[in-house]
Design an enzyme around this catalytic site. Structure first.
Site, PDB file in Angstrom:
ATOM      1  N   ASP A   1      23.815  57.699  80.379  1.00 56.24           N
ATOM      2  CA  ASP A   1      24.904  57.608  79.413  1.00 56.24           C
ATOM      3  C   ASP A   1      26.247  57.736  80.134  1.00 56.24           C
ATOM      4  O   ASP A   1      26.326  58.292  81.242  1.00 56.24           O
ATOM      5  CB  ASP A   1      24.777  58.702  78.354  1.00 56.24           C
ATOM      6  CG  ASP A   1      23.536  58.511  77.487  1.00 56.24           C
ATOM      7  OD1 ASP A   1      23.113  57.344  77.331  1.00 56.24           O
ATOM      8  OD2 ASP A   1      22.989  59.515  76.994  1.00 56.24           O
TER       9      ASP A   1
ATOM     10  N   HIS B   1      22.772  51.537  81.584  1.00 54.69           N
ATOM     11  CA  HIS B   1      23.090  52.291  80.365  1.00 54.69           C
ATOM     12  C   HIS B   1      21.834  52.731  79.608  1.00 54.69           C
ATOM     13  O   HIS B   1      21.895  53.612  78.748  1.00 54.69           O
ATOM     14  CB  HIS B   1      23.994  51.456  79.451  1.00 54.69           C
ATOM     15  CG  HIS B   1      24.995  52.276  78.695  1.00 54.69           C
ATOM     16  ND1 HIS B   1      24.686  53.503  78.136  1.00 54.69           N
ATOM     17  CD2 HIS B   1      26.309  52.069  78.422  1.00 54.69           C
ATOM     18  CE1 HIS B   1      25.748  53.996  77.545  1.00 54.69           C
ATOM     19  NE2 HIS B   1      26.754  53.152  77.708  1.00 54.69           N
TER      20      HIS B   1
END
Length: 457
Positions: A434, A430
């Site tokens: 995204d 992450h």
């Protein structure tokens, strides 16, 4: 240092060494080389030369088991193998530690018969056999405590000096929240130097609330259970360390999608008919998955990246690692520039590299440099869906499940159809990818799988 299946000790060890002892002739100390970025130690599988043998350029001295494969160590200079420090089966030899000594003259071999590596010396220094202790008459009449104290202070001052690599210091600084102190980390590099891998292992142990490896306690009643302790191979140790670090330091999240593979199966059937006529290798579903993965990465390059702390590195090359399970452990050979290669080339390379992995004969350049990994447990094992662990320093890995036949609603209420669907799960870092970007990559991948002819354009 050049990475290859055969390497020379001249590439890993500096020039000749000379002893301050007049009886010690010129000699070459051969050190354990570093053959991969993650290698901190290696094992001697076997020596192909014995002490006293003459060695010539191009001859193989021994086989070294690294964290990835077994590699032949090749001689580059003519001489004689005077002393083998670590024999067949020697394990956990630190990088840079002396494993053997060669000399130029055959008559010098005997002088190294009882020589041992100095524990306090550097990785490639040797010391002559211990000389008889001087008699009491030769000793100084008296020795005051003051010089001893001065000597002790000097040693103490030296012991507090910390040697570490720039990457290790940088990693320690970036993880101040773990209260990383280099003084509490034991270095595994040459001369006790602290390496990046040492800091990573320390961070992993800190996260678990452990400062140092401890022996696991046997469960109650274990004495009454029959068991066997299986030694861990070098590749299994490295795999365990890297994957533990990945799960503890990389914020994973997972995206799953079902793809219809009817057209993919049909295209594979047509292409295999052409391959049989031309004498080429048959294509597998995984070969088509690798091609679709590579094209999707070229289309969504954000997923072809690595987290570098101060910046994100986005790669121009699309190099796909393919997970291969063997009796020796998990290997990930790489298909380089997969987006630019045809399906027949990919199929050929995958089969050759998978066979080399099973034979434990992969060259370093055949498993290093990957930017994305594909792990398939569907075709070989029938696993429907799973979540894979990211292979650092990559930022994503694709877990491929099996294809299954499903019933679908038809055009009318009382009609139905059949279709073959395959589940794939994308594990993402992450910090780099995204959620929307990961979803966009999966949409591109699904488009190639469900419209496979577009991969041929």
């Amino acid at each position: 240092m050049r990475f290859s299946h055969t390497f020379s000790y001249m590439q890993a060890t500096p020039g000749r060494l000379f002893s301050t002892n007049s009886d010690l002739p010129p000699h070459q100390a051969i050190g354990m080389p570093s053959l991969s970025p993650t290698m901190t130690e290696g094992n001697i599988a076997r020596w192909l030369k014995k002490e006293g043998d003459k060695v010539s350029p191009g001859e193989v001295l021994c086989e070294v088991e690294t964290d990835k494969a077994t590699v032949e160590m090749e001689c580059m200079e003519e001489g004689y193998l005077a002393k083998i420090i670590h024999g067949d089966g020697s394990k956990e030899i630190k990088v840079g530690e002396t494993i053997a000594i060669t000399v130029e003259e055959e008559g010098d071999i005997e002088k190294f018969k009882d020589y041992k590596v100095s524990e306090s010396a550097g990785p490639t220094e040797v010391q002559p056999p211990s000389e008889p202790a001087p008699s009491k008459k030769e000793e100084a009449p008296t020795e005051t405590d003051e010089p001893k104290a001065a000597k002790t202070d000097k040693v103490s001052h030296h012991e507090h000096r910390i040697f570490s690599s720039p990457l290790a210091r940088k990693l320690a600084e970036d993880n101040k929240l773990f209260s990383v102190s280099l003084s509490s980390i034991k270095g595994t590099g040459p001369g006790g130097r602290i390496l990046k891998a040492d800091v990573e292992d320390y961070l992993a142990s800190q996260t678990m609330g452990v400062l140092a490896p401890v022996k696991a306690k046997e469960p109650i009643g274990a004495q009454s259970l029959g068991y066997v302790d299986i030694p861990n191979s070098q590749i299994r140790k490295v795999t365990a360390s890297r994957l533990l670090l990945s799960k503890q330091t990389i914020p994973h999240y997972y995206l799953t999608v079902d793809t219809c593979v009817d057209k993919l199966i049909e295209l594979r059937k047509e292409l295999n008919s052409l391959q049989e006529v031309s004498g080429g290798k048959r294509l597998s579903i995984n070969d088509l998955v690798i091609k679709a993965t590579a094209l999707a990465l070229r289309k969504i390059p954000q997923c072809n990246s690595s987290w570098m702390n101060d910046f994100i590195r986005q790669y121009h090359n699309v190099n796909i690692n393919v997970a291969v399970q063997t009796d020796n452990g998990l290997f990930v050979p790489v298909i380089k520039d997969a987006d630019k290669k045809g399906l027949a080339t990919i199929a050929e390379e995958v089969k050759v590299l998978a066979q080399k992995a099973k034979e434990n004969s992969l060259k370093p350049e055949e498993y290093e440099g990957g930017t994305f990994t594909v792990s398939n447990l569907g075709g070989p094992f029938g696993i429907k869906q799973f979540c894979a662990i990211i292979n650092p320093p990559q930022s994503a890995i694709l877990a491929v499940g099996s294809a299954e036949r499903r019933v679908l609603p038809g055009s009318a209420p009382d009609q139905f159809e059949f279709g073959n669907f395959m589940s794939v799960t994308l594990s993402c870092d992450h910090r780099v990818i995204d959620g929307a970007v990961g979803a966009e990559w999966l949409r591109a991948f699904k488009s190639y799988i469900e419209n496979p002819q577009s991969m041929l354009l």
